[in-house]
Design an enzyme around this catalytic site. Structure first.
Site, PDB file in Angstrom:
ATOM      1  N   ASP A 559       0.866  -1.183   0.000  1.00 23.70           N
ATOM      2  CA  ASP A 559       0.000   0.000   0.000  1.00 23.70           C
ATOM      3  C   ASP A 559       0.907   1.238   0.000  1.00 23.70           C
ATOM      4  OD1 ASP A 559      -2.274   1.571   0.346  1.00 23.70           O
ATOM      5  OD2 ASP A 559      -2.422   1.180   2.497  1.00 23.70           O
ATOM      6  N   GLU A 562       2.658   5.156  -3.848  1.00 20.55           N
ATOM      7  CA  GLU A 562       2.643   6.195  -4.919  1.00 20.55           C
ATOM      8  C   GLU A 562       3.960   6.936  -5.028  1.00 20.55           C
ATOM      9  OE1 GLU A 562       0.338   5.852  -2.482  1.00 20.55           O
ATOM     10  OE2 GLU A 562      -1.056   4.730  -3.749  1.00 20.55           O
ATOM     11  N   ASP A 636      -9.272   4.014  -1.646  1.00 17.47           N
ATOM     12  CA  ASP A 636     -10.186   4.375  -0.553  1.00 17.47           C
ATOM     13  C   ASP A 636     -11.519   4.934  -1.048  1.00 17.47           C
ATOM     14  OD1 ASP A 636      -8.062   3.571   0.904  1.00 17.47           O
ATOM     15  OD2 ASP A 636      -7.459   5.571   1.556  1.00 17.47           O
TER      16      ASP A 636
END
Ligand code: NOJ
Length: 980
Positions: A559, A562, A636
């Site tokens: 996760d 980015e 999300d």
């Protein structure tokens, strides 16, 4: 047939109340749009949009300043080389931009433009920067794996002062028409123009220039600018320089040591009024216009991988991942471009009507005009000329790789939340799923399992015995997924950070020191997975004896890659940070997530000597090529109906963009879904390639068994439906693995001629099964309108009734809360396993059901692919791949790859499969002439036998169908059933 040790029938049917666990944590959830740049706040985007406005305003008097000198151009062996000269001032000064165009055997063409001065490193960097001087040209190292063999048979069809034409591709049907002044390239297929580069003359490659002191200029709106007193000597007068040098946003200043360096190009698709792709955005599949037009966005689509907290829908705003592939589609034709650039990118889209002939007769055609703008790097793009969506998917798959064959368990259901609080909690959920006879394969641990967010450790109080937790899961073939993020807690006494620092493997700041930022653990550093030594070290951390508490059924979740940096500009890293090879973060940002995902994939391949199993790693951030190493989810989302609806086009887009192993948080991440929403979400999620329920730490517990009736039964049925269709899903994954096709397919992809379907993005086919699904995504809805793309017969999945369909029309079907609108298209055969089990692994040696859906012409065809679902042995032939065909009076099963199955060397899995049979065959739409038929002849493995057939005429609740029960033919063997 083997009987697995435990089946559903042995499950107790008790429902225990489960108390809501209170969370200790709280996170703000407001979307902060202003944390992210608009085009006018990103200097290079603003400059290029302004440039486009200026060029367009000048109309035909606009002179694009890029030309090729014919004397400098050459073509040989599939490669065209030339130098583009960019005129940079009124006096005719130019800079040199080397151009290469390569024509590939695969039918793609590649156009690359660099900058001579940068290639020669004859530029100066400001601020004593240690960054590389070249333009970034290594995106291909991460994204490209094949399809670039040059086509030496490409030929010149015309060459002169004005330009050159090259014929290439299948049967030389493709042509590149390169014009020298101004530089442009038109691509044709069978003589007709498909797309053109620099059609509107918006190409702009901002060349390097030294910074020259100048008197102050007036401040411009929108962009914070720290130094406005200076200007370059070599640019035409009147150019807006206010964003050339340092740029600030949200309190962060980007030092931009190389100054302005963007690359931009316009691409026009002739006669195409739908374009798809360029994920990840939360909007419709058919992309919207961004520069005026009905319902247009005002911002360009942005690709700058970001941790966008609680993202908004119907927006071109950037999200977590980027695949700069755009497909343009019109009736019976698809073409595409892939813009290989890893820097921040914006894309404008405009649809322009144009008369097809000079007299303006007839209806005008729509040309989709696009404008691609990236901050840095070489200009590098691939052109695909189709002609079908499948051709484009295949060629893109050859280029960037196809989806990895998954661990078979990973296409079952995943139960996640932030967080299961202890090992006992996990065991309890596991038991309760069993108690309620709800199948699932994987339970997930989010960041709280760690000791203070130190990855590769366990919270000693709450996870005292992770091994016993893993062992309990293993009893029913279940798995555990644990999260590992790329930020490493910067605190003393934590060996992982000590090793990261000592080995110099962290991403550096602009001064060459280890970059320190803020994420879940507080002060953190980021592993730089561009560095081969970092990958090597990362691999060492996952060894079973190093990451204690993990075992063979532990898999991974990446996760925040980015990367998410809470105190960084736009919640990510400063662009002037430095990566391995001294590339600036600006150059590589969109690939960063892929490199981390890739390192974890590599790590799972080497956890133990001699153990070689397919890794499962879920990623949030991605780039073209990420499909080779795992699955993704859409981040999300929120527990509301709008997000339920928005997930389908997003997942479809992933599929047509080459990364089909995709899903969305079922139930919605933020908030608490009402029971109806949660049920509808499971019904939709049962048709996501990646199917995982997940919830935010503040959300109430919502494991499926917590639902009251009738919802618990509704959700359980959706889950069981998924499990019965696992053989079809796995077959669809295999097809995607082989040819790059999407796993769930939008209408334009499955029916490229059916114009009414081009804008439809809320229904889809599952692989080539002919199963057409239209999930209900609105509250209180009890009917659904399904678009019918062709003339085939369509049947209701559950009742077998043929539906009154007509090509190009919508059909309204009943969709009460208990049911999912699913149609079966005539002409297909798909496999199922109908015995309900607790997990995919427990279904491994179950017999199969085949569903034959008779087409209007009396035929049907389909496939089954199966292997051990875990190892790489399939690459050595250890698999079963069947083609089933109903034709005339025969139904046959033959090897889909024309292998002689008897001569295949059998490993353990194939040996076990020798006993697995076709149990029953359901023939939907069986002809009424079979009404009196009682038996059919089966011929297999040199033996003839008679098998019972039952024909059902149909009644008020069911359509006519036939069942052949207890067929007994082995699934891996050739067989024929004779109906005559
Ligand atoms: C952000 C992810 O998107 C979400 O799924 C996860 O639960 C949190 N990070 C915590 O790890």
């Amino acid at each position: 047939m083997r009987t697995p040790s435990r089946s559903f029938s042995s499950w107790p049917a008790l429902l225990c109340a489960f108390g809501v666990l209170f969370s200790l944590f709280s996170v703000g959830v407001a979307v902060k749009e202003n944390d992210f740049k608009k085009c006018h706040q990103s200097g290079f985007c603003k400059r290029n949009r302004d440039y486009a406005d200026k060029a367009i305003a000048q109309g035909s008097s606009w002179q694009a300043p890029y030309k090729i000198l014919p004397t400098e151009a050459s073509f040989k062996d599939g490669l065209f080389h030339a130098t583009i000269l960019k005129t940079i001032d009124d006096k005719g000064a130019t800079v040199e931009l080397p151009l290469t165009i390569s024509f590939h055997k695969s039918g793609t063409a590649r156009v690359t433009v660099d900058e001579r001065k940068r290639q020669d490193k004859s530029i100066e960097l400001r601020h004593n920067s240690q960054a590389r001087k070249e333009r970034y040209n290594e995106a291909e190292k991460w994204a490209i794996v094949g399809g670039t063999t040059v086509d030496v048979d490409a030929t010149i069809s015309y060459s002169g002062e004005a330009g050159i034409k090259i014929k290439y591709g299948p049967n030389s049907a493709f042509e590149a028409d390169i014009k020298y002044d101004p530089y442009s390239i038109e691509f044709k297929r069978d003589g007709s123009a498909q797309l053109k580069l620099n059609d509107r003359g918006l190409m702009n490659l901002e060349h390097w220039r030294p910074k020259v002191e100048k008197p102050p200029v007036e401040e411009k709106d929108g962009v914070e600018n720290t130094e406005k007193k200076e200007e370059s000597a070599s640019e035409p007068v009147g150019e807006d320089e206010s964003t050339w040098w340092e740029e600030s946003f949200g309190g962060n200043t980007d030092s931009k040591p190389r100054g302005p360096e963007s690359v931009a190009l316009d691409v026009t698709f002739f006669g195409y009024d739908h374009v798809y792709g360029i994920p990840e955005h939360a909007g419709p599949l058919s992309l919207k216009e961004t520069r005026g037009g009905d319902g247009a966005y005002t911002e360009p689509y942005r690709l700058y991988n970001s941790d966008v907290f609680e993202y908004i829908l119907d927006s071109p705003m950037t999200l977590y991942g980027a695949i700069p592939l755009m497909q343009a589609h019109r009736k019976d034709s698809t073409v595409a471009i892939f813009w290989l650039n890893a820097a921040e990118t914006w894309i404008d889209i405009k649809k322009a009507k144009e008369s097809k002939n000079p007299l303006s007769l007839g209806s005008p055609q729509t040309n989709t005009q696009t404008h691609w703008i990236s901050e840095a790097g070489v200009m590098d793009l691939f052109i695909f000329l189709g002609p079908t969506p499948a051709d484009v998917s295949k060629a893109f798959g050859e280029l960037t790789g196809t989806t990895a064959m998954p661990q078979e368990f990973s296409i079952g259901y995943h139960q996640c939340r932030w967080n299961y609080v202890s090992d006992d909690d996990v065991k309890e959920v596991d038991r309760k799923m069993d108690r309620h006879q709800i199948p699932y394969d994987v339970i997930w641990l989010d960041i709280e399992y760690t000791d203070e967010k130190k990855y590769f450790t366990w919270d000693k109080d709450m996870f005292k015995d992770p091994i016993s937790m893993g062992q309990q899961l293993d009893v029913h073939g279940r798995k555990l997924v644990v999260i590992i993020d790329p930020h490493i807690k910067n605190s003393g006494g934590y060996p992982v950070i000590d090793e990261l620092k000592a080995n110099g493997l962290a991403v550096k700041n602009k001064d060459g020191k280890d970059f320190d930022g803020w994420c879940w653990p507080g002060s953190s550093m980021w592993v730089d997975c561009f560095n081969p030594s970092a990958i090597k070290w990362w691999k060492s951390l996952f060894k079973y004896n190093k990451f204690k508490g993990t075992m063979e059924n532990t898999w991974l979740w990446n996760d925040m890659n980015e990367p998410s940096v809470f105190n960084g500009p736009e919640v990510t890293m400063p662009k002037d940070n430095l990566h391995y090879g001294s590339w600036e973060h600006r150059d590589v940002h969109n690939i960063n997530g892929l490199t981390f995902h890739n390192a974890t994939y590599e790590a799972l391949l080497s956890r133990k000597k001699g153990e070689l199993r397919r890794p499962f790693v879920l990623t949030r951030s991605f780039y073209a090529g990420s499909q080779r190493v795992g699955a993704m989810w859409t981040g999300d989302n929120q527990a509301n109906w709008e997000h339920l609806g928005a997930a389908i086009p997003m997942i479809l887009n992933q599929g047509v963009s080459g990364f089909p192993f995709a899903g969305a948080d079922v139930g919605g991440f933020f908030g608490n879904p009402e029971a109806e929403l949660q049920s509808r979400w499971y019904q939709a999620g049962a048709f996501y390639p990646f199917f995982r329920g997940h919830a935010h730490i503040d959300a109430r517990r919502r494991e499926p068994y917590m639902l009251a009736e009738p919802y618990r039964t509704i959700v359980t049925s959706a889950l069981r439906l998924r499990y019965s269709l696992i053989p079809s899903w796995y077959t669809a994954f295999h097809q995607a693995h082989r040819d790059g096709s999407p796993i769930i397919r939008p209408m334009y992809w499955s029916h490229p001629s059916s114009e009414g379907g081009f804008g439809i993005d809320n229904q889809f086919f599952v692989g080539s099964t002919g199963i057409l699904v239209k999930p209900v995504v609105e509250k209180g809805k009890t009917t659904e309108d399904v678009y019918i793309p062709d003339d085939e017969a369509y049947f209701d999945y559950f009742t077998y009734r043929q539906l009154p369909t007509a090509k190009g029309q919508t059909l309204t079907v009943d969709a009460p809360i208990e049911s999912i609108p699913i149609l079966m298209r005539g002409g297909h055969i798909f496999p199922r396993r109908d015995t309900p089990r607790r997990s995919v692994q427990l279904m491994k040696f179950d017999d199969y059901t085949l569903v034959v859906v008779v087409g209007k012409d009396g035929t049907a065809e389909g496939q089954l692919y199966a292997d051990d679902g875990d190892s790489f042995e399939y690459q050595k032939g250890e698999y079963i791949h069947r083609t089933f065909k109903l034709e005339g009076s025969q139904l046959t099963s033959t090897d889909a790859d024309n292998r002689d199955v008897k001569s295949i060397k059998k490993g353990e899995w194939l040996k076990n499969m020798q006993d697995v049979a076709v149990d029953k065959i359901i023939i939907v739409g069986a002809p009424s002439t079979w009404a009196d038929k009682k038996e059919v002849q089966l011929e297999t493995e040199g033996k003839q036998s008679t098998v019972k057939l039952e024909y059902f005429k149909g009644d008020a609740n069911r359509g006519p169908f036939a069942i052949i029960g207890r067929v007994g033919a082995k699934i891996g063997a050739d067989w024929t059933i004779e109906f005559a």
